[in-house]
Design an enzyme around this catalytic site. Structure first.
Site, mmCIF file in Angstrom:
data_model
loop_
_atom_site.group_PDB
_atom_site.id
_atom_site.type_symbol
_atom_site.label_atom_id
_atom_site.label_comp_id
_atom_site.label_asym_id
_atom_site.label_seq_id
_atom_site.Cartn_x
_atom_site.Cartn_y
_atom_site.Cartn_z
ATOM 1 N N HIS A 318 0.861 -1.183 0.000
ATOM 2 C CA HIS A 318 0.000 0.000 0.000
ATOM 3 C C HIS A 318 0.897 1.232 0.000
ATOM 4 C CE1 HIS A 318 -3.643 2.297 0.612
ATOM 5 N NE2 HIS A 318 -3.077 2.916 1.635
ATOM 6 N N LYS A 350 2.910 4.152 -5.307
ATOM 7 C CA LYS A 350 2.440 5.504 -4.974
ATOM 8 C C LYS A 350 3.579 6.506 -4.989
ATOM 9 C CE LYS A 350 -1.522 3.922 -2.242
ATOM 10 N NZ LYS A 350 -1.280 2.456 -2.301
ATOM 11 N N HIS A 355 -1.580 8.528 -4.904
ATOM 12 C CA HIS A 355 -2.606 7.711 -4.262
ATOM 13 C C HIS A 355 -3.971 8.096 -4.835
ATOM 14 C CE1 HIS A 355 -4.954 5.455 -1.616
ATOM 15 N NE2 HIS A 355 -4.545 5.884 -0.431
ATOM 16 N N PHE A 414 -9.202 4.125 4.929
ATOM 17 C CA PHE A 414 -9.909 4.812 6.005
ATOM 18 C C PHE A 414 -11.185 4.031 6.348
ATOM 19 C CE2 PHE A 414 -8.239 9.366 5.056
ATOM 20 C CZ PHE A 414 -7.011 9.001 5.569
#
Length: 431
Positions: A318, A350, A355, A414
């Site tokens: 990630h 990223k 992102h 999130f």
């Protein structure tokens, strides 16, 4: 139907990414370690804390969309359409082509599209119109587009793809924040495993580079304020990192049942051998430093394919570039893979393409599938200063030839979402 688990493979890939439109241009860019982060050009960002982003130089008419398709659809839907066109063409399947004799039955073709924020840009632009740039509390609907209702419902993306390719099987929108792209592909693979479809057009798209989106992340200081050096602003796992760079884009995969693909002689990139997700039920934006939930998702995804941790040849991270995420993810990979974690190349795209919220998971899966097919691991750009809390092999700056029979891509979102998907060479096991 056999009671054995149906196997799922990737037979087509399409990508729309910052700095590169198209699968091969994308691969060339990320393996060269080039970054596509720059000062925002879509609007004047000078009033924002974070003024950098990874924008796509996107010309939809030149990429095959009609004037009406451009007028009707938000930018995130246009991205998805272009990426899906490339993926379907790459697969060799004749989807949406009249009554082609070799086309799959429409009822056996599904769509799963992920998006975190849907038609953010269209909604914001339309609000400016109907409110006269915010001057009126009671808006005037006469100034709204006839297609404003489509911008309100995220399902418009999946609907457009279903109509475009005559996909009359299951059609679903997956919106799980920043893991949407992994979850959409994972859910699509499960549809095939369960026998609900033979082919699924699966991926994700987001176009969040707008004032409202930038304001949201400015408020919680999740994005970088390194505005003086946009090209090097995204620094996953580097000790100097101070937040992520907003991005945009899409990636779409054609998922297919293995025997269905073999019967037609399709080129196969890789097999999807496992997928799992977890929620930490802890905090909307915070992460536990021990990485337990991500490790559990990774453990389960590996177990589905009967794969041991020491077989993993690449971890597509990630790697957002926030201090807590990179620390959490490093801990999760150690927890799941044990001592093997220290030997496995792990990198973050990223650092190069930013992102793109819900889209990035599918973009990273596309890169991971190509890594398995081509036995090359893309690098983490801008990684120069090691962080003692992030002590794995992050493939700094330069791509690496490496044996990748099995690769994993992980994501964190999130709301506490943690997802993992496992891709492997299709000939890794005989059956």
């Amino acid at each position: 139907m056999s009671t054995d688990r149906r196997r799922v493979v990737v037979t087509g890939i399409g990508v729309v990414a910052p700095g590169s439109v198209g699968r091969e241009a994308f691969w060339d860019m990320i393996t060269a370690g080039r970054t596509a982060t720059r000062r925002i050009t879509f609007f004047d960002p000078s009033r924002f804390r974070s003024q950098v982003a990874a924008e796509v130089d996107f010309h939809p008419r030149q990429l095959g969309l009609s004037a009406q398709e451009v007028h009707r659809n938000d930018r995130f839907v246009q991205f998805a359409m272009v990426a899906a066109d490339e993926a379907v063409a790459d697969s060799g399947l004749r989807l949406g082509v009249g009554d082609a004799p070799d086309a799959p039955e429409p009822e056996r073709v599904g769509v799963t599209l992920g998006s975190a924020v849907g038609a953010t840009m269209r909604l914001e632009d339309e609000y400016v119109n109907v409110s006269d740039a915010g001057r009126h509390w009671l808006v005037d609907p006469r100034y709204g587009s006839r297609f404003l209702h489509q911008a309100l419902v995220p399902s418009c993306g999946a609907t457009e793809l279903a109509v475009r390719f005559r996909a009359q099987g299951p059609a679903t929108v997956v919106s799980t924040g920043c893991t949407s792209g992994i979850d959409a592909v994972g859910y699509g693979s499960q549809l095939i495993e369960d026998g609900d479809a033979d082919v699924v057009i699966a991926g994700a798209s987001d176009a969040p580079i707008s004032p409202i989106s930038m304001a949201c992340f400015d408020t919680i200081r999740a994005t970088t304020d390194n505005n003086a050096d946009p090209e090097h602003a995204s620094k996953p796992f580097d000790a100097r990192r101070n937040g992520f760079v907003m991005g945009e884009g899409a990636a779409v995969m054609v998922l297919e049942e293995l025997e269905h693909a073999q019967r037609r002689g399709a080129e196969i990139y890789c097999e999807v051998t496992g997928y799992a997700n977890r929620c930490n039920a802890f905090h909307m934006t915070g992460l536990r430093p021990d990485g337990v939930e991500m490790a559990e998702a990774l453990d389960q995804a590996l177990a589905q394919g009967r794969i041991d941790g020491d077989e993993v040849g690449y971890v597509n991270a990630h790697g957002s570039g926030t201090k807590q995420n990179d620390r959490h993810e490093t801990a999760a990979v150690k927890l799941s893979l044990g001592q093997a974690a220290y030997k496995v190349p792990m990198s973050s795209l990223k650092s190069m393409v930013g992102h793109s919220l819900g889209a990035i998971g599918s973009i990273e899966i596309a890169a991971t599938a190509l890594a398995v097919q081509r036995q090359v691991v893309p690098p983490t750009a801008n990684y120069e200063v090691p962080d003692p809390e992030c002590d794995l092999d992050y493939v700094p700056k330069t791509a690496r030839e490496h044996k990748v029979d099995v690769a994993v891509s992980v994501g964190s979102g999130f709301g506490g979402f943690q997802s993992a998907i496992v891709l492997a060479k299709p000939d890794r096991r005989a059956s």
